[in-house]
Design an enzyme around this catalytic site. Structure first.
Site, short mmCIF file in Angstrom:
data_model
loop_
_atom_site.label_atom_id
_atom_site.label_comp_id
_atom_site.label_asym_id
_atom_site.label_seq_id
_atom_site.Cartn_x
_atom_site.Cartn_y
_atom_site.Cartn_z
N TRP A 26 20.03 -3.24 -24.35
CA TRP A 26 20.14 -4.70 -24.54
C TRP A 26 19.36 -5.20 -25.73
O TRP A 26 19.84 -6.07 -26.48
CB TRP A 26 19.74 -5.43 -23.25
N ASP B 225 14.18 -11.56 -23.87
CA ASP B 225 15.38 -11.53 -23.02
C ASP B 225 14.95 -11.05 -21.64
O ASP B 225 14.76 -9.85 -21.42
CB ASP B 225 16.42 -10.58 -23.63
N LYS C 177 21.50 -11.64 -12.58
CA LYS C 177 20.69 -10.55 -12.04
C LYS C 177 19.75 -11.08 -10.97
O LYS C 177 19.78 -10.63 -9.85
CB LYS C 177 19.87 -9.87 -13.14
C1 PLP Z 1 22.93 -8.13 -18.24
C2 PLP Z 1 22.06 -8.27 -19.40
C3 PLP Z 1 22.50 -8.88 -20.59
C4 PLP Z 1 23.92 -9.35 -20.77
O1 PLP Z 1 24.10 -10.55 -20.10
P1 PLP Z 1 25.45 -11.38 -20.24
O2 PLP Z 1 25.13 -12.57 -19.41
O3 PLP Z 1 26.54 -10.52 -19.71
O4 PLP Z 1 25.64 -11.70 -21.67
C5 PLP Z 1 21.61 -9.00 -21.63
N1 PLP Z 1 20.34 -8.59 -21.52
C6 PLP Z 1 19.88 -8.00 -20.39
C7 PLP Z 1 18.46 -7.55 -20.33
C8 PLP Z 1 20.73 -7.83 -19.31
O5 PLP Z 1 20.28 -7.25 -18.19
#
Ligand code: PLP
Length: 361
Positions: free
Chosen positions: A102, A173, A197
């Protein structure tokens, strides 16, 4: 029916009490005779919900007064683009610390918008993946911001120390570890997370951003992702994903009612410890992450044999333990044990792992 435990990495399980409440009030929300998803976001009831959710989150996550709480669409990946559009000046540079899938994807997207430096912060030692010391104070001031991902959802690498970037803006993030434990938000310029999540269903993205970072967007920034426009319209410049917002608000309420993030952290640590301890003492399973960087949210493990891994996933599924297949880029297994996973789910997983190991030695 056997009890089902859902170990999906995302969209992930929600607290059962929250889903039961949604079910109970679905057809008649706040005595309106309609569901929450059928009313105007500008009506009094939804406006009150939005306000309450932000107050609850401020309290729950200890968000300082000089930070705005915004909700956007487009997921975390939308923010991969929105961040440079809002915060990377035309001739500026940003630093991306990469530790897996990511953080790497965020850096790749940012390159569409300008000059990006990337530093791989992973280490490999004795077959274990870890993370280096994170002091960038000597180089950080040449950058508009530094970006990293404190929990790599796919590999299960979590970074518990906050990188030192001096006075430079730090952006995180937190899609897969948001609200899993208390953090000191004042160390960050901005944090963001897709909801699916650890917060709610897919479709809504949380942004927590310091006031002074708002208002720097490039002219070409789409209005729906311009932080100033989002703030000025209370995250309702366009129609927000009201049902997803409502679910997040119930999750915030639920966390507050259950002792807040201190309490959830204790539970998360207990769950992760139980599972890692079992893996470590077992000659049959292996986790490849250095102890200091083992994720509390996403626990990866393998038997070391692809065929056995596939058999494990399929038999676990039949036993009510769902979505344990590791991400396709990594293989093996992954148990995502977000806030909503009860310790009973981890205990059931360990009991299954033990039985499977005995049967397949
Ligand atoms: C799932 C995830 C993403 C992607 O998220 P989207 O909402 O599908 O764009 C980005 N960063 C992390 C750390 C993730 O777990």
């Amino acid at each position: 029916m056997t009890e089902v435990f859902n170990f999906s990495a995302g969209p992930a399980m929600m607290p059962k009490e929250v889903l039961q409440r949604v079910q109970a009030e679905l057809l008649d929300w706040e005595s309106l005779g309609t569901s929450v998803m059928e009313v105007s976001h500008r009506g009094a009831n939804f406006m009150a919900l939005a306000k309450r959710s932000i107050e609850d989150l401020r309290k729950l996550f200890n968000v300082p007064e000089n930070y705005q709480i915004l909700f956007a669409q487009g997921g975390a990946r939308g923010q991969f683009a929105a961040i440079p559009m809002n915060l990377l000046s035309e001739n500026g540079k940003a630093l991306y610390l990469t530790s897996g899938h990511w953080s790497g994807a965020a850096a790749k997207e940012a390159r569409l918008f300008g000059d990006i430096d990337e530093i791989n912060i992973l280490t490999e030692q004795d077959g274990k993946t870890g993370v280096k010391e994170l002091d960038f104070s000597d180089i950080a001031d040449q950058y508009d911001y530094v970006h990293y991902c404190p929990n790599e959802t796919i590999s299960g690498v979590e970074i518990f120390d906050v990188p030192n970037v001096g006075n430079t803006t730090l952006i995180a993030d937190m899609s897969s570890n948001i609200l899993s434990r208390p953090i000191d938000i004042s160390k960050f310029g901005m944090i963001y997370a897709g909801a699916q999540k650890n917060m709610g269903p897919a479709g809504i993205t949380l942004i927590i951003i310091r006031d002074d970072l708002i208002g720097k967007a490039r002219r070409s920034t789409p209005s729906v992702w311009n932080y100033q426009i989002l703030r000025d319209h209370d995250s309702m410049f366009n129609t927000p994903p009201t049902f997803a917002w409502y679910l997040c608000s119930l999750v915030f309420e639920n966390l507050l009612a259950n002792g807040g993030l201190e309490s959830v952290e204790l539970k998360n640590r207990a769950k992760a410890e139980l599972l890692y301890q079992y893996i470590d003492q077992s000659p049959f399973y292996r986790n490849n992450i250095a102890e200091a960087n083992r994720s509390l949210m996403n626990v990866t493990f393998t038997t070391g044999n692809d065929e056995l891994n596939a058999k494990f996933v399929s038999e676990a599924n039949a036993a009510g333990l769902r979505a344990l297949k590791g991400h396709k880029v990594l293989g093996g297994m992954r148990a995502s044990i977000y806030n909503a996973m009860p310790i009973a789910g981890v205990e059931a997983l360990i009991a299954f792992m033990d039985k499977f190991a005995q049967e397949n030695q």
